[in-house]
Design a protein around this motif. Structure first.
Motif, PDB file in Angstrom:
ATOM      1  N   SER A  63       0.818  -1.204   0.000  1.00  0.00           N
ATOM      2  CA  SER A  63       0.000   0.000   0.000  1.00  0.00           C
ATOM      3  C   SER A  63       0.858   1.263   0.000  1.00  0.00           C
ATOM      4  O   SER A  63       2.023   1.243   0.431  1.00  0.00           O
ATOM      5  CB  SER A  63      -0.927   0.021   1.221  1.00  0.00           C
ATOM      6  N   GLY A  64       0.267   2.355  -0.466  1.00  0.00           N
ATOM      7  CA  GLY A  64       0.977   3.622  -0.471  1.00  0.00           C
ATOM      8  C   GLY A  64       1.377   4.061   0.924  1.00  0.00           C
ATOM      9  O   GLY A  64       2.462   4.622   1.127  1.00  0.00           O
ATOM     10  N   ILE A  65       0.521   3.802   1.901  1.00  0.00           N
ATOM     11  CA  ILE A  65       0.817   4.185   3.282  1.00  0.00           C
ATOM     12  C   ILE A  65       2.015   3.400   3.823  1.00  0.00           C
ATOM     13  O   ILE A  65       2.904   3.956   4.474  1.00  0.00           O
ATOM     14  CB  ILE A  65      -0.416   3.968   4.185  1.00  0.00           C
ATOM     15  N   GLU A  66       2.059   2.099   3.534  1.00  0.00           N
ATOM     16  CA  GLU A  66       3.187   1.281   3.990  1.00  0.00           C
ATOM     17  C   GLU A  66       4.466   1.677   3.265  1.00  0.00           C
ATOM     18  O   GLU A  66       5.546   1.713   3.868  1.00  0.00           O
ATOM     19  CB  GLU A  66       2.892  -0.203   3.764  1.00  0.00           C
ATOM     20  N   LEU A  67       4.344   2.009   1.992  1.00  0.00           N
ATOM     21  CA  LEU A  67       5.511   2.463   1.240  1.00  0.00           C
ATOM     22  C   LEU A  67       6.042   3.768   1.827  1.00  0.00           C
ATOM     23  O   LEU A  67       7.260   3.931   2.001  1.00  0.00           O
ATOM     24  CB  LEU A  67       5.144   2.653  -0.228  1.00  0.00           C
ATOM     25  N   LEU A  68       5.137   4.673   2.156  1.00  0.00           N
ATOM     26  CA  LEU A  68       5.539   5.933   2.777  1.00  0.00           C
ATOM     27  C   LEU A  68       6.239   5.674   4.111  1.00  0.00           C
ATOM     28  O   LEU A  68       7.259   6.303   4.424  1.00  0.00           O
ATOM     29  CB  LEU A  68       4.314   6.822   2.992  1.00  0.00           C
ATOM     30  N   ARG A  69       5.715   4.749   4.889  1.00  0.00           N
ATOM     31  CA  ARG A  69       6.327   4.406   6.182  1.00  0.00           C
ATOM     32  C   ARG A  69       7.776   3.952   5.981  1.00  0.00           C
ATOM     33  O   ARG A  69       8.676   4.374   6.727  1.00  0.00           O
ATOM     34  CB  ARG A  69       5.526   3.292   6.860  1.00  0.00           C
ATOM     35  N   ARG A  70       8.010   3.129   4.990  1.00  0.00           N
ATOM     36  CA  ARG A  70       9.365   2.612   4.734  1.00  0.00           C
ATOM     37  C   ARG A  70      10.288   3.722   4.222  1.00  0.00           C
ATOM     38  O   ARG A  70      11.471   3.764   4.578  1.00  0.00           O
ATOM     39  CB  ARG A  70       9.299   1.452   3.748  1.00  0.00           C
ATOM     40  N   ILE A  71       9.753   4.598   3.399  1.00  0.00           N
ATOM     41  CA  ILE A  71      10.561   5.713   2.894  1.00  0.00           C
ATOM     42  C   ILE A  71      11.005   6.606   4.042  1.00  0.00           C
ATOM     43  O   ILE A  71      12.168   7.006   4.146  1.00  0.00           O
ATOM     44  CB  ILE A  71       9.762   6.526   1.852  1.00  0.00           C
ATOM     45  N   ARG A  72      10.073   6.926   4.940  1.00  0.00           N
ATOM     46  CA  ARG A  72      10.362   7.881   6.005  1.00  0.00           C
ATOM     47  C   ARG A  72      11.228   7.301   7.130  1.00  0.00           C
ATOM     48  O   ARG A  72      11.688   8.043   7.994  1.00  0.00           O
ATOM     49  CB  ARG A  72       9.044   8.422   6.590  1.00  0.00           C
ATOM     50  N   LYS A  73      11.480   6.003   7.116  1.00  0.00           N
ATOM     51  CA  LYS A  73      12.375   5.427   8.125  1.00  0.00           C
ATOM     52  C   LYS A  73      13.762   6.039   8.039  1.00  0.00           C
ATOM     53  O   LYS A  73      14.419   6.273   9.054  1.00  0.00           O
ATOM     54  CB  LYS A  73      12.460   3.908   7.946  1.00  0.00           C
ATOM     55  N   ASN A  74      14.233   6.270   6.818  1.00  0.00           N
ATOM     56  CA  ASN A  74      15.589   6.785   6.632  1.00  0.00           C
ATOM     57  C   ASN A  74      15.649   8.057   5.806  1.00  0.00           C
ATOM     58  O   ASN A  74      16.725   8.621   5.622  1.00  0.00           O
ATOM     59  CB  ASN A  74      16.466   5.711   5.961  1.00  0.00           C
ATOM     60  N   ASP A  75      14.530   8.500   5.291  1.00  0.00           N
ATOM     61  CA  ASP A  75      14.511   9.648   4.393  1.00  0.00           C
ATOM     62  C   ASP A  75      13.393  10.597   4.813  1.00  0.00           C
ATOM     63  O   ASP A  75      12.215  10.330   4.590  1.00  0.00           O
ATOM     64  CB  ASP A  75      14.296   9.167   2.954  1.00  0.00           C
ATOM     65  N   LEU A  76      13.794  11.714   5.426  1.00  0.00           N
ATOM     66  CA  LEU A  76      12.814  12.700   5.876  1.00  0.00           C
ATOM     67  C   LEU A  76      12.725  13.884   4.924  1.00  0.00           C
ATOM     68  O   LEU A  76      11.961  14.820   5.173  1.00  0.00           O
ATOM     69  CB  LEU A  76      13.180  13.203   7.278  1.00  0.00           C
TER      70      LEU A  76
END
Length: 237
Positions: A63-76
């Protein structure tokens, strides 16, 4: 050959929408890569370099929300604009909580989306050119400053400006998102809360209150109306 304005990853599983976005963005001078599912998008994100990501919430694979979660782990820092269904309030809330920079609901006008992309990229460039100390509690824009520890608001060399708690929260939200066009719904959700049951006219009322206090007659206006969209804090130049 036109100079590319930046690289955009378009994550959208509806083929017609993805194709329209690709054509419009390329016409505007952006370098575009489009993918149709979440897992492919994650791989593209990890292996590419992106100035901005347009991310549909409803995706196969991941999902887009889960993808966003993974992106924001290391990329703010990479701007992410969510593409959401009109009724998906929970997705908007989750996305903003996880660090999405903005969202736009389907169906949308391409002109509005392009404006939001330009705003997000301007903010990214400004942050890269003028990095802020994360521990700095002082917000500044033009001749307006807010001390978030003392909640003191000062315009120019004048005295402190007295704001109600709601007016203060509204002004801080505008300051944090300076130069970004914010819709009434975004402001309502951020300042009044996602469970607020009321009309977006309340935003207009409080914007008027805040303007009256900070946009003094002898000083340039800082809060501007974007007709048909919402408001933006920017200088008058």
């Amino acid at each position: 050959m036109s100079t590319k304005k930046g690289s955009i990853l378009v994550v959208e599983d509806e083929e017609k929408i993805a194709r329209v976005l690709e054509l419009e963005l390329e016409y505007e001078g952006y370098k575009v890569t489009k993918v149709i599912d979440g897992l492919e998008a994650l791989e593209a994100y990890r292996t590419g370099s992106w100035d901005l990501i347009l991310l549909d919430v409803m995706l196969p694979g991941l999902s887009g929300i889960e993808l966003l979660r993974r992106i924001r782990k290391n990329d703010l820092h990479t701007p992410v604009i969510l593409l959401t269904a009109k009724s998906s309030v929970e997705d908007k809330v989750s996305g903003l909580d996880l660090g999405a920079n903005d969202y736009i609901t389907k169906p949308f006008q391409i002109e509005e989306l392009l404006a939001r992309i330009r705003a997000a990229l301007r903010i990214k460039r400004t942050e890269e050119e003028h990095p802020q100390n994360e521990n700095d509690d002082l917000l500044r824009f033009a001749d307006l400053s807010i001390n978030q520890k003392s909640r003191e608001v000062i315009r120019g060399d004048g005295e402190s400006i007295d704001l109600t708690p709601r007016e203060y929260d509204l002004l801080v939200y505008l300051m944090v998102n300076k130069r970004q066009v914010l819709s009434r719904d975004q402001i309502l959700e951020a300042v009044w809360g996602y469970d607020f049951f009321g009309d977006t006219n309340v935003v207009d009322v409080y914007i008027r209150y805040v303007r009256k206090k900070i946009d003094l007659p002898h000083l340039p206006s800082l809060i501007h109306t974007v007709r048909g969209v919402g408001y933006v804090m920017k200088d008058s130049k």
